[in-house]
Design a protein around this motif. Structure first.
Motif, short mmCIF file in Angstrom:
data_model
loop_
_atom_site.label_atom_id
_atom_site.label_comp_id
_atom_site.label_asym_id
_atom_site.label_seq_id
_atom_site.Cartn_x
_atom_site.Cartn_y
_atom_site.Cartn_z
N PHE A 1 0.92 -1.29 0.17
CA PHE A 1 0.10 -0.05 0.11
C PHE A 1 0.96 1.36 0.07
CE2 PHE A 1 -1.73 3.33 2.67
CZ PHE A 1 -2.68 3.77 1.99
N ARG A 2 0.61 2.29 -0.90
CA ARG A 2 1.26 3.38 -1.05
C ARG A 2 0.64 4.40 -0.02
NH1 ARG A 2 1.74 6.99 -6.15
NH2 ARG A 2 -0.48 6.34 -6.32
N GLY B 1 0.21 7.43 3.20
CA GLY B 1 0.72 8.64 3.55
C GLY B 1 0.96 8.59 4.83
N ALA B 2 0.92 9.75 5.71
CA ALA B 2 1.20 9.65 7.12
C ALA B 2 -0.03 8.93 7.62
CB ALA B 2 1.16 10.98 7.50
N GLY B 3 -0.01 8.47 8.75
CA GLY B 3 -1.12 7.92 9.56
C GLY B 3 -2.12 8.69 9.75
N GLY B 4 -3.25 8.33 9.53
CA GLY B 4 -4.65 9.07 9.94
C GLY B 4 -4.66 9.11 11.25
N VAL B 5 -5.55 10.34 11.68
CA VAL B 5 -5.72 10.63 12.93
C VAL B 5 -7.11 10.66 13.45
CG1 VAL B 5 -5.18 12.07 15.06
CG2 VAL B 5 -3.44 11.88 13.25
N PRO B 6 -7.65 9.97 13.97
CA PRO B 6 -8.96 9.87 14.41
C PRO B 6 -9.46 11.23 14.95
CG PRO B 6 -8.27 8.15 15.54
CD PRO B 6 -7.04 8.67 14.89
N ALA B 7 -10.74 11.65 14.64
CA ALA B 7 -11.13 13.06 14.92
C ALA B 7 -11.32 12.95 16.61
CB ALA B 7 -12.23 13.52 14.43
N ARG C 1 -14.00 13.59 18.30
CA ARG C 1 -15.50 13.22 18.54
C ARG C 1 -15.29 11.50 18.12
NH1 ARG C 1 -21.02 14.48 17.21
NH2 ARG C 1 -21.86 12.65 16.06
N ASP C 2 -14.69 11.05 17.35
CA ASP C 2 -14.72 9.72 17.01
C ASP C 2 -13.90 8.94 18.32
OD1 ASP C 2 -16.17 9.50 14.76
OD2 ASP C 2 -14.45 10.14 13.59
N ARG D 1 -15.61 6.29 20.98
CA ARG D 1 -14.83 5.03 21.27
C ARG D 1 -14.60 5.02 22.81
NH1 ARG D 1 -10.08 2.57 17.67
NH2 ARG D 1 -11.65 3.01 16.22
N ARG E 1 -17.93 4.01 24.49
CA ARG E 1 -18.40 2.80 24.40
C ARG E 1 -17.60 1.76 25.12
NH1 ARG E 1 -16.46 0.18 19.88
NH2 ARG E 1 -18.15 -1.09 19.99
N TYR F 1 -7.01 4.00 9.64
CA TYR F 1 -6.12 5.11 10.20
C TYR F 1 -4.86 4.67 10.20
CZ TYR F 1 -10.37 6.73 12.87
OH TYR F 1 -11.45 7.27 13.30
N GLY G 1 -3.40 5.64 6.84
CA GLY G 1 -3.28 7.30 6.43
C GLY G 1 -4.55 7.89 6.23
N PHE G 2 -5.61 7.02 6.60
CA PHE G 2 -7.12 7.67 6.27
C PHE G 2 -7.64 8.39 7.26
CE2 PHE G 2 -8.83 5.12 2.14
CZ PHE G 2 -7.70 4.72 1.74
N ASN H 1 -3.63 -3.16 -4.10
CA ASN H 1 -2.70 -3.19 -2.82
C ASN H 1 -3.40 -2.70 -1.53
OD1 ASN H 1 -0.73 -3.95 -4.84
ND2 ASN H 1 0.20 -2.07 -5.18
#
Ligand code: ZN
Lengths: 816, 341
Positions: free
Chosen positions: A489-490, A492-498, A500-501, A505, A508, B120, B123-124, B225
């Motif tokens: 997988f190409r 990017g930087a790791g995504g960050v949860p908002a 609120r999410d 979490r 719950r 996450y 990168g999402f 991928n």
């Protein structure tokens, strides 16, 4: 779409097992959902000769026969067919045979005479839909030969999922094109009637009122057709794909539809009035009788085929009874047309008439195939029904019709979109194999950004191809999806949860850790929910939105409150014997048409959409324990849970002992406040209201509108803490019944001085030793200082102040 | 071998009795029952014993293992008692009391969250949108032709002629793109609705998660991928996947993704309809019309989108055979998911 491999081989050759063929078709996008071995067999049915026939002694209409079935002895059998006679060659079902429909042949007694088997008619063997009497065979095969020798058939049938963009795959020739592309061979098209227009006049004129409704309409004359059963090969193939053969006249149009994908309709020419056929929209209030003998009221605007007397067909959907081809028919008018897909779809849906024809027309017909299919059918009428074809026909079509424009293809874009290097030659080859014509452009080797490398001509059977990306899909189908990718997988930087999410979490998992069960409940509400909740008419939650096409018996309105769904789950689990108390929570939406509109609308009509607030709701079900001061323990737990949740989520929730929620008991409810805004409620559900939902145990519930709450956690910065030991003192207070603990706590904090850190209530006692109308409250006070060790004297002074303050302000005495 | 077992039984007992420190006991435990202990080695040697003697030998060895273990425990206790003074007498088999009962998270939400976690990590980010949606966003902006059979795939609940219950999470893609310029990578989980009769595999309400990536040179290879990475992470082992060309109005080329059947490992069974494959998602390259509708310049960006049913994934993961179980909230069902986040 069922595809008979026996049939498919008529147009294309391949060498692979059915499973391998299926795998390759699937990889090309024709998803094979099933491979069925089709076998038509008649166990126990043999060729036999009628050796003797006489009248049945006890029945006028029955014959008593002896047949030679090759078994050596003549067999006695009773037969009811009028055409049975000596010398006839027949198909005979011996005792033990099993006929279609799992009909077992046994030895029997008919009107007092024993019968050992059955002489078969074609319909009993499901070899024909019509005709009375037993089959009369013209075979020289010896008696005892299995019927399978003549009528047996085995085939493999693929069940292919055809996506709505590919109506061409709803035919054997369409699938044959893909098979040819896969195996690098050619499709051979079936024979057509050799059309040579002569001076003879068909005598029919076609008028199309609007070419938008009907792009093309052709009509052909067929004379002296001899009605009879279709040849075995045609019957076998139709049966293999699940279509019932009727007679040659009906079967031919069906066969061509499954062969080429173009539905056609045959009219009895003698029943037509006048020589003009008009394709036009229905006026209001028209009722017709369709071929299936149903009276049908038509919507205004339904597309009709009309003769000079009125409607004779529902375009693309079904013919009408008034022009039906029957046994008396000698002359046929064959229709092959191209009707507007949307009109066909609306008509078939409106009438509840989904036919093989409408299924194809609503996906779109093929301009060229309108004529090709008709000529193919004419050939078959001539060959199989001994018909004479009128060498003239009517053909009217949109004069503005043009073949689809050529599509430019940039090989650069192909490689870019697929992430694989595809050469110009490769791309051209893939497209040509699918029957597309390719015209090279510019320098074929020059694959640079935006350079057009070829123009691609789109055949009439591929109306799904509109633009370059459609061609890229064709290329990747042929190239093989397996040949793409394979890397990592190409990312990017790791995504960050908002925030609120993350907060939801946290909530719950915290609830689960506290013993709560999470629920996922339906968005729909029960019909009586609002009534059961006692919601007043003016409450904005009374306003609901409904689906206008609910499923039969299903609920129609979207919920505006969560409580009914929670109570429903409570009832279910209480009835199932779940251990009480039961802790339940849900984070779900409600739908408020009268609520606030979205703040960031991009389109005006978004104002039509409801507010969809997200609620957190939690409840304690079936607790009867009594807590401190006689207050029910579940209410204290619900309140404490709101407060603990606020601490855990780091959000500023406060619980205030007031509230006006309709389903919560007066005096037993709180409102939940954040930043001076009411965000929720908590309290005891009124017993009668819970009872309306068949919950007969106590329910304590809280709910918080998460959309009103800034869920972002309060910022945190470390502050120093007092490292010197704290001093704790307990006080026992005599509290008059009318005084609330909250008042006492506030007072203590007001007069407690700077050293007071905490006030906690640890006991309330009423009874012996305490005066009537008073309670003994045990409170614990904690004192500390950041500056140094506390002296007992300083604390004593603070305590004195507290006792004085309580006495003067609230009339509370210290209990001695 | 029989002799060795007998010898170990008597000899082992003596060695245990002779041990006089807790450390000595531990050393003996390792020497006898450890990974390379004498008994363990014998157990491993079982495969060389003639087949007809093997069951009897195996049973004898296991008995020996249990006996030595008990002797070791007993001696350990003796030595410990001697060290720390007198033992107290109490019923240690009484039930424990947890700080609070153990609750549960709903498997649907748990699966939804764990899918988000994987994305996450790739990168999402995550977005959401309305469930009651304009027909425009649910269909038109997604390149669905008006009144076309493509709409039949998704039987729709309508509120009026402009508003419906979303049949897919895809409209959120469009809303997201309308408000942002690429590069984008986002997942959109949520509840969707189809006007279908409920049965073991259909529910009128269910959950989907949609993913969207748009940038200057996103390719179909990237899509593959990404999906493979997700499947590998979510289902653990390297489950083979298969991409089949398919049709969705809002992607072109479009594919469906199958995963090798987790039940039969591709051999064919009732769960996979004898095909050996289970369909898990639809995907494709974002259709140029959809990118254009979002206001992006032609040819500047490419992107992919994918969507999958969370209910189906949860059912596959936990072997749940009836989708209705997910909406009944029966504790006898939910309690099985204790400890699943
Ligand atoms: Zn399987």
């Amino acid at each position: 779409m069922k595809i008979s491999l026996d049939w498919l081989r008529e147009y294309v050759a391949w060498e692979d097992t059915p499973a391998e063929l299926a795998a390759k078709l699937t990889a090309a996008g024709l998803n094979v959902e099933g491979i069925e071995e089709y076998r038509q067999s008649f166990p126990g049915v043999v060729v036999a000769r009628v050796v003797h026939r006489e009248q049945h002694p006890n029945a006028d209409r029955l014959s008593l026969c002896r047949v030679d079935d090759g078994s050596g002895a003549e067999v006695q059998v009773v037969c009811g067919a009028p055409n049975v006679r000596e010398g006839l060659t027949v198909l005979f079902a011996q005792v033990g045979a099993v006929l279609p429909g799992n009909f077992k042949i046994k030895k029997s007694k008919i009107r007092g005479v024993e019968s050992f088997g059955m002489i078969c008619s074609a319909s009993e063997l499901e070899l024909s839909a019509e005709g009375d009497g037993i089959m009369e065979l013209a075979t020289e095969l010896p008696a005892g030969t299995s019927a399978d020798e003549i009528y047996g058939f085995t085939d493999t049938v693929l069940d292919i999922e055809v996506t709505p963009n590919r109506p061409d795959w709803l035919s054997h020739v369409g699938v044959a094109r893909e098979v040819a592309a896969i195996y690098g061979t050619k499709v051979s098209m079936p024979y057509k009637w050799n059309s040579q227009q002569s001076g003879e006049n068909l005598g029919v004129k076609v008028q199309i009122e609007d070419y938008g409704d009907c792009r093309r309409f052709t009509a052909y004359g067929i004379q002296n057709a001899v009605r009879g059963p279709s040849p075995k090969w045609m019957q076998d193939r139709l049966r293999a794909i699940g279509s019932r053969p009727i007679n040659n006249l009906v079967d031919i149009t069906n066969y061509v539809m499954f062969e080429l994908g173009q539905p056609m309709h045959a009219y009895d020419r003698a029943k037509l009035s006048g020589g003009v056929i008009t394709i036009k929209r229905a006026e209001a209030g028209l009722t017709v009788q369709t071929l299936d003998d149903q009276e049908r009221k038509l919507d205004e605007g339904t597309l009709l085929i009309c003769d000079e007397a009125g409607p004779i067909g529902l375009a693309g959907v079904m013919g009408l009874a008034n022009t039906e081809v029957g046994p008396e028919t000698t002359e046929i008018l064959l229709e092959s047309g191209f009707f507007d897909p949307m009109l066909v779809r609306q008509a078939s849906r409106g009438l509840g008439l989904l036919s093989e024809a409408s299924y194809r027309f609503e996906r779109g017909a093929d301009w060229d195939m309108v004529e090709t299919a008709a000529l193919r059918a004419l050939y078959l009428f001539q060959e199989l029904a001994e018909a004479r074809i009128v060498p003239d026909w009517a053909d009217r079509g949109d004069p503005d019709y043009r073949p689809a424009p050529d599509i430019p293809l940039r090989v650069w874009q192909v490689s870019r979109l697929l992430g694989a290097e595809i050469s110009t030659d490769q791309a051209a080859q893939y497209l040509q194999a699918l029957g597309l014509k390719v015209q090279p452009m510019g320098n074929p080797g020059a694959v640079s950004a935006n350079a057009v490398n070829m123009m691609v001509k789109v055949p009439s059977f591929r109306r799904d191809l509109h633009q370059e990306v459609d061609l890229i899909e064709e290329i990747v189908r042929s190239h093989g999806l397996d040949n793409l990718g394979g890397g990592d997988f190409r990312g990017g930087a790791g995504g960050v949860p908002a925030d609120r999410d993350l907060q939801l979490r946290k909530a719950r998992t915290w609830f689960a850790a506290c013993g709560y069960h999470e629920l996922v409940t339906s968005s729909f509400m029960g019909e009586k929910d609002h009534e059961h909740l006692g919601l007043p008419e003016e409450d904005i939650r009374r306003e609901t939105i409904s689906v206008i096409n609910p499923h039969h018996g299903g609920d129609t309105r979207l919920r505006t409150v969560l409580l009914p769904s929670l109570l429903q789950v409570a009832r279910r689990n209480v009835n199932a014997g779940a251990a009480l108390p039961l802790r339940l929570f849900q984070i779900n939406r409600t739908y408020l048409p009268a609520g606030e509109k979205r703040p960031d609308m991009k389109r005006e009509d978004e104002a039509l959409l409801p507010e969809e607030p997200l609620f957190l709701q939690f409840a304690l079900i079936g607790s009867r324990e009594v807590g401190m001061g006689g207050v029910p323990a579940d209410l204290l737990e619900i309140k404490g849970t709101v407060e603990a949740l606020a601490t855990f989520l780091r959000v500023p929730l406060a619980v205030e002992p007031v509230g006006t929620e309709r389903w919560l008991q007066d005096g037993a409810q709180w409102r939940i406040v954040a930043d001076d805004q009411v965000v929720g409620t908590a309290g005891r559900v009124v017993a009668d209201i819970a009872g309306n939902f068949e919950v007969e145990v106590p329910v304590a519930v809280a709910e918080i509108n998460l959309d009103r709450l800034a869920l972002r956690p309060l910022p945190l910065k470390y502050e120093g803490f007092a490292r010197y030991p704290a001093i704790k003192r307990d006080l026992s207070l005599l509290v008059p019944g009318a005084v609330r603990y909250g008042t006492i706590r506030d007072k203590v904090q007001e007069v407690g001085g700077p050293l007071l850190r905490r006030v906690d209530l640890f006991d309330i006692y009423r009874g012996q030793g305490v005066p009537e109308g008073f309670g003994a409250y045990g409170i614990r006070l904690k004192f500390s200082s950041a500056k140094g060790s506390l002296k007992g004297k300083a604390v004593d002074k603070a305590i004195e102040g507290i006792i004085r303050g309580l006495k003067e302000g609230l009339g509370i005495e210290q209990r001695v | 071998m029989k002799e060795t077992i007998d010898r170990l039984r008597s000899d082992g007992g003596e060695r245990i009795a002779a041990a006089d420190t807790p450390a000595g006991i531990e050393a003996l435990r390792v020497a006898l029952l450890g990974r390379k202990g004498e008994v363990t080695l014998l157990l491993r040697g079982l495969k060389d014993v003639p087949a007809d003697e093997r069951p009897a030998m195996g049973a004898a060895l296991n008995r020996l293992k249990v006996e030595l273990g008990e002797l070791l425990d007993a001696r350990q206790q003796e030595l410990a008692g001697g060290a720390s003074g007198e033992a107290v007498e109490m019923d240690l088999t009484l039930p424990g009391t947890p700080p609070c009962p153990v609750g549960t998270n709903h498997p649907l939400v748990s699966v939804l969250e764990s899918i988000c976690d994987i994305f996450y990590g790739m990168g999402f980010s995550r977005g959401e949108g309305p469930e009651v949606e304009l027909d425009y966003y649910n269909f038109t902006a997604l390149n669905f032709p008006d009144d076309h059979p493509a709409r039949d795939i998704q039987d729709t609940f309508y509120i009026n002629d402009k508003v419906c219950l979303r049949t897919q999470t895809s409209p959120v893609q469009v809303r997201y793109m309308e408000r942002r310029e690429p590069p984008l990578a986002c997942v959109f989980p949520g509840r969707v609705y189809r006007n279908e009769t409920a049965d073991a595999s259909h529910s009128a309400e269910f959950y989907q998660i949609e993913g969207l990536v748009v940038d200057t040179d996103i390719s179909m290879a990237d899509l593959k991928n990404t999906v493979d990475t997700f499947v590998r992470n979510f289902f653990g082992a390297a489950e083979p996947t298969r991409f089949r060309p398919h049709y969705f109005p809002f992607t072109e080329p479009s594919v469906e993704v199958d995963m090798q059947c987790v039940v039969c490992r591709g051999k064919g069974c009732g769960v996979c309809g004898q095909t050996g494959w289970l369909e898990i998602m639809g995907a494709g390259m974002v259709h140029p019309n959809v990118l254009k509708g979002a206001g992006y310049p032609e040819d500047k960006y490419t992107g992919f989108a994918f969507g999958m049913g969370i209910d189906r994934i949860a059912m596959l993961k936990y072997g749940i055979d009836d989708i209705r179980l997910l909406y009944e909230n029966d504790l006898r069902f939910l309690n099985q998911f204790r400890g699943v986040l």
